[in-house]
Write a protein that holds these residues in place. Structure first.
Motif, PDB file in Angstrom:
ATOM      1  N   ILE A 173      -4.509   7.112  -0.560  1.00 57.09           N
ATOM      2  CA  ILE A 173      -4.485   6.584  -1.933  1.00 57.09           C
ATOM      3  C   ILE A 173      -5.765   6.979  -2.663  1.00 57.09           C
ATOM      4  O   ILE A 173      -5.738   7.435  -3.813  1.00 57.09           O
ATOM      5  CB  ILE A 173      -4.315   5.054  -1.911  1.00 57.09           C
ATOM      6  CG1 ILE A 173      -2.902   4.682  -1.435  1.00 57.09           C
ATOM      7  CG2 ILE A 173      -4.584   4.454  -3.288  1.00 57.09           C
ATOM      8  CD1 ILE A 173      -2.738   3.207  -1.125  1.00 57.09           C
ATOM      9  N   THR A 174      -6.901   6.794  -1.996  1.00 59.89           N
ATOM     10  CA  THR A 174      -8.181   7.167  -2.608  1.00 59.89           C
ATOM     11  C   THR A 174      -8.228   8.655  -2.901  1.00 59.89           C
ATOM     12  O   THR A 174      -8.696   9.084  -3.972  1.00 59.89           O
ATOM     13  CB  THR A 174      -9.347   6.773  -1.676  1.00 59.89           C
ATOM     14  OG1 THR A 174      -9.234   5.395  -1.318  1.00 59.89           O
ATOM     15  CG2 THR A 174     -10.681   7.013  -2.346  1.00 59.89           C
ATOM     16  N   ASN A 175      -7.712   9.453  -1.977  1.00 58.57           N
ATOM     17  CA  ASN A 175      -7.680  10.896  -2.170  1.00 58.57           C
ATOM     18  C   ASN A 175      -6.810  11.261  -3.373  1.00 58.57           C
ATOM     19  O   ASN A 175      -7.166  12.144  -4.171  1.00 58.57           O
ATOM     20  CB  ASN A 175      -7.157  11.573  -0.906  1.00 58.57           C
ATOM     21  CG  ASN A 175      -7.250  13.084  -0.965  1.00 58.57           C
ATOM     22  OD1 ASN A 175      -8.323  13.649  -1.000  1.00 58.57           O
ATOM     23  ND2 ASN A 175      -6.097  13.741  -0.987  1.00 58.57           N
ATOM     24  N   ASN A 176      -5.662  10.580  -3.533  1.00 56.50           N
ATOM     25  CA  ASN A 176      -4.789  10.848  -4.681  1.00 56.50           C
ATOM     26  C   ASN A 176      -5.482  10.514  -5.996  1.00 56.50           C
ATOM     27  O   ASN A 176      -5.394  11.270  -6.978  1.00 56.50           O
ATOM     28  CB  ASN A 176      -3.499  10.044  -4.555  1.00 56.50           C
ATOM     29  CG  ASN A 176      -2.583  10.564  -3.476  1.00 56.50           C
ATOM     30  OD1 ASN A 176      -2.761  11.671  -2.976  1.00 56.50           O
ATOM     31  ND2 ASN A 176      -1.596   9.771  -3.094  1.00 56.50           N
ATOM     32  N   MET A 218       0.823  -1.208   0.000  1.00 57.12           N
ATOM     33  CA  MET A 218       0.000   0.000   0.000  1.00 57.12           C
ATOM     34  C   MET A 218       0.857   1.259   0.000  1.00 57.12           C
ATOM     35  O   MET A 218       0.486   2.270  -0.590  1.00 57.12           O
ATOM     36  CB  MET A 218      -0.944   0.003   1.197  1.00 57.12           C
ATOM     37  CG  MET A 218      -1.990  -1.092   1.151  1.00 57.12           C
ATOM     38  SD  MET A 218      -3.328  -0.842   2.345  1.00 57.12           S
ATOM     39  CE  MET A 218      -4.178   0.560   1.636  1.00 57.12           C
ATOM     40  N   ALA A 219       2.029   1.210   0.654  1.00 57.92           N
ATOM     41  CA  ALA A 219       2.926   2.368   0.637  1.00 57.92           C
ATOM     42  C   ALA A 219       3.443   2.637  -0.771  1.00 57.92           C
ATOM     43  O   ALA A 219       3.571   3.793  -1.196  1.00 57.92           O
ATOM     44  CB  ALA A 219       4.088   2.147   1.602  1.00 57.92           C
ATOM     45  N   VAL A 220       3.734   1.567  -1.511  1.00 56.79           N
ATOM     46  CA  VAL A 220       4.188   1.734  -2.898  1.00 56.79           C
ATOM     47  C   VAL A 220       3.072   2.340  -3.748  1.00 56.79           C
ATOM     48  O   VAL A 220       3.310   3.255  -4.553  1.00 56.79           O
ATOM     49  CB  VAL A 220       4.653   0.382  -3.464  1.00 56.79           C
ATOM     50  CG1 VAL A 220       4.973   0.520  -4.961  1.00 56.79           C
ATOM     51  CG2 VAL A 220       5.873  -0.130  -2.719  1.00 56.79           C
ATOM     52  N   ILE A 221       1.853   1.841  -3.577  1.00 56.80           N
ATOM     53  CA  ILE A 221       0.714   2.400  -4.328  1.00 56.80           C
ATOM     54  C   ILE A 221       0.536   3.874  -3.987  1.00 56.80           C
ATOM     55  O   ILE A 221       0.262   4.704  -4.852  1.00 56.80           O
ATOM     56  CB  ILE A 221      -0.567   1.602  -4.019  1.00 56.80           C
ATOM     57  CG1 ILE A 221      -0.412   0.152  -4.482  1.00 56.80           C
ATOM     58  CG2 ILE A 221      -1.775   2.241  -4.694  1.00 56.80           C
ATOM     59  CD1 ILE A 221      -1.573  -0.739  -4.074  1.00 56.80           C
ATOM     60  N   LEU A 222       0.727   4.217  -2.700  1.00 58.98           N
ATOM     61  CA  LEU A 222       0.643   5.611  -2.287  1.00 58.98           C
ATOM     62  C   LEU A 222       1.685   6.459  -3.012  1.00 58.98           C
ATOM     63  O   LEU A 222       1.373   7.538  -3.540  1.00 58.98           O
ATOM     64  CB  LEU A 222       0.844   5.717  -0.772  1.00 58.98           C
ATOM     65  CG  LEU A 222       0.964   7.128  -0.192  1.00 58.98           C
ATOM     66  CD1 LEU A 222      -0.338   7.893  -0.369  1.00 58.98           C
ATOM     67  CD2 LEU A 222       1.367   7.085   1.279  1.00 58.98           C
ATOM     68  N   GLY A 223       2.934   5.975  -3.057  1.00 59.36           N
ATOM     69  CA  GLY A 223       3.987   6.721  -3.741  1.00 59.36           C
ATOM     70  C   GLY A 223       3.703   6.900  -5.218  1.00 59.36           C
ATOM     71  O   GLY A 223       3.896   7.997  -5.773  1.00 59.36           O
TER      72      GLY A 223
END
Length: 584
Positions: A558-561, A508-513
């Motif tokens: 992530i959803t916000n991005n 999830m951190a990678v998806i966030l990045g």
């Protein structure tokens, strides 16, 4: 040369943030150590050096003759202590346990709705445990009197009633040799509140002076890393005392206080709070009591309230009412006790922090969404969408301002060049330009400022609300209140080691990045080369920074991005000048 210097400065700043954040987050934004933690409260691993001889007896109040203290006990397993008998069972939809007839202590409480870990066969959370066990934790009520014998921790009571349930109260009784009879009538509701009516009846020939009290006694501090008191989450002594909620007293404060005691002139309630659990004693509504939080001896902590001494004449009796909360800090339950029973500010047992006015509505909306969709992860995504829709007019203004700023940028550069030697005149002309072009240079900052309390409020909700505890999302995310359990460096658990927190990068951190990088790519490039370099590095910095946080918080970001990317694409169609600038 300037560009290289700026690049080096940006890199050094990024490295400082990356290395420093691990310390800062550990101090101010603690995260669970494992994805399936929250172990038994009374079954902590720390073993005290000794068992205090007077554990369970009032250490601070009242000031009359104290009952005799029991002898020092050896440390025993909880199961062995419970097997000794002399107990009245407790059974409700939310609790199970028993009352110890030796000392009339409520020292056996498990929370049947909550498990210690996410495993299906995990035992229920234990809140209270008997004296003499590793982390003894119990509630006790009693009397102090002058010139007569009163019940103490060694007293064996007689019970009327076989089981304490919401429909069947239990009465305990004991009499001394001078004509005084003591009774405790216990009743319990379907949640976590036990009511104790204490009666002293005087059949002797002379009046007696007596005071009743209630206390909670705890041996040892919590040892789990996510149960440590911090800047954002209070764990330890708490209550509504002297007209305010107490969050600034911890275990160390008690040990360092004069006489190891902090006294209060009035008490709405007081006790000990853990991250998700609360044990508290509550006097009757509007009753005048004095209270104290103390540390009678090393590694032993106590909260206590006592009433004034009163005369009980021959043939008379006095009854007082004390209440004991022992359970989970469920928002609706705490608020119902606060509103219906008048327990002042009991809901403040949850330390919502500075943005309580914002965090509580966020929680209630999130919980309502969860009840509608049945999945907390989906509820978080729906909450993010609602927040984005509410902020859409602000974001629209932000993009419009950005587009206008790019259009007038040549004029701004001309003014800066023209008045480079006269800074006040330059600022005056720039403000005139903003006014003529109807531009608000601060409009782009407003959404970021609004996001700060939203992010902090959601952080508090995910970290503190027990309704979020052990809630799954999809696939490998089994607990949204804990960090992502799949780490890239150990090949998602295939290698037998756990990476340090600064390198514990999950999926999830990678998806966030990646989503943040895509979002930044759609933004117009900053005119300042240093800002441009920082923006290039920032997504990957945040990937490291956010990795140890709760998976639910990453899901929100992530959803916000993703919603921001969609909104930016729509805005580019509406403001071609902004898109043209981004392309160049």
């Amino acid at each position: 040369m300037d560009d290289k210097r700026n690049l080096i400065a940006a890199i050094l700043l990024s490295v400082a943030i990356l290395l420093g954040w691990n310390f800062v987050s550990a101090q101010f934004f603690p995260t669970p150590a494992k994805p399936d933690v929250t172990t038994t409260v009374a079954g902590a691993n720390g073993t005290p050096a000794t068992t205090p001889a007077a554990q369970g007896q009032p250490s601070a109040l009242p000031t009359a003759t104290a009952p005799a203290a029991p002898a020092t006990q050896a440390i025993r397993p909880v199961e062995a202590a419970l097997a000794e008998g002399n107990r009245v069972p407790i059974e409700t939809p939310a609790l199970a346990g028993s009352i110890n007839l030796v000392g009339a202590r409520i020292d056996d409480i498990t929370l049947t709705k909550y498990r210690q870990t996410i495993k299906k066969d995990s035992p229920p959370v234990r809140l209270f445990a008997p004296g003499g066990t590793k982390a003894a934790y119990f509630a006790s009520i009693g009397w102090s009197a002058q010139g007569i014998a009163v019940p103490n921790a060694s007293t064996v009571w007689t019970a009327t009633g076989s089981k304490l349930t919401p429909t069947s109260p239990v009465t305990l009784s004991w009499a001394n040799t001078t004509g005084q009879t003591f009774r405790i009538e216990y009743s319990i509701d379907a949640n976590y509140l036990i009511t104790a009516k204490q009666t002293i009846a005087n059949s002797g020939a002379a009046p007696v002076s007596a005071s009743s009290f209630a206390l909670i006694d705890r041996l040892g501090k919590p040892t789990d890393p996510h149960e440590v008191d911090s800047w954002t989450i209070h764990v330890g002594p708490t209550g509504y005392l002297d007209g305010k909620s107490v969050f600034d007293t911890d275990y160390d404060d008690l040990e360092e206080a004069p006489n190891r005691t902090v006294r209060y002139n009035a008490a709405g309630w007081l006790g000990f709070t853990d991250k998700y659990w609360l044990a508290a004693i509550v006097p009757a509504k509007g009753e005048r009591v004095t209270a104290a939080i103390s540390s009678p001896s090393a590694n032993n902590y106590q909260t206590l309230f006592a009433r004034d001494f009163a005369q009980v004449g021959p043939g008379q009796q006095i009854t007082t009412t004390s209440r004991i909360f022992a359970g989970a800090k469920e928002v609706e339950v705490l608020e119902s006790y606060q509103d219906k029973l008048g327990i002042t500010r009991l809901s403040n047992a949850i330390d919502w922090g500075w943005f309580e006015f914002f965090a509580v509505p966020i929680f209630k909306l999130l919980h309502w969404l969860f009840l509608q969709v049945g999945n907390f992860g989906v509820a978080i995504m729906a909450l993010t969408l609602i927040i984005r829709l509410l902020m859409f007019p602000i974001a629209n203004r932000q993009f419009s301002s950005m587009a206008q700023m790019r259009v007038v940028q040549p004029k701004m550069k001309a003014l800066q060049e023209r008045f480079k030697d006269d800074k006040p005149k330059m600022q005056q002309e720039l403000m005139k330009l903003y006014k003529d072009e109807k531009i608000n240079p601060l409009a782009g900052c407003l959404p970021i400022l609004i996001q700060i309390p939203i992010f902090y409020a959601l952080y508090k909700v995910l970290m503190l609300a027990i309704e979020m505890r052990h809630q799954p999302f999809i696939l490998w995310i089994k607990d949204l209140s804990a960090p992502d359990p799949l780490h890239i460096l150990n090949l998602f658990g295939l290698l037998p080691f756990t990476p340090p927190s600064i390198l514990a990068i999950g999926v999830m951190a990678v998806i966030l990045g990646v989503t943040m990088w895509l979002q930044f790519r759609l933004n117009p490039a900053p005119a300042d080369p240093v800002q441009a370099q920082v923006f290039k590095i920032m997504p990957w910095l945040f990937m490291f920074i956010m990795a140890p946080f709760a998976a639910g918080l990453l899901l929100y970001w992530i959803t916000n991005n993703i919603l921001s990317i969609a909104q930016q694409q729509w805005m580019y169609r509406k403001f071609p000048a902004l898109k043209a600038q981004a392309a160049t």
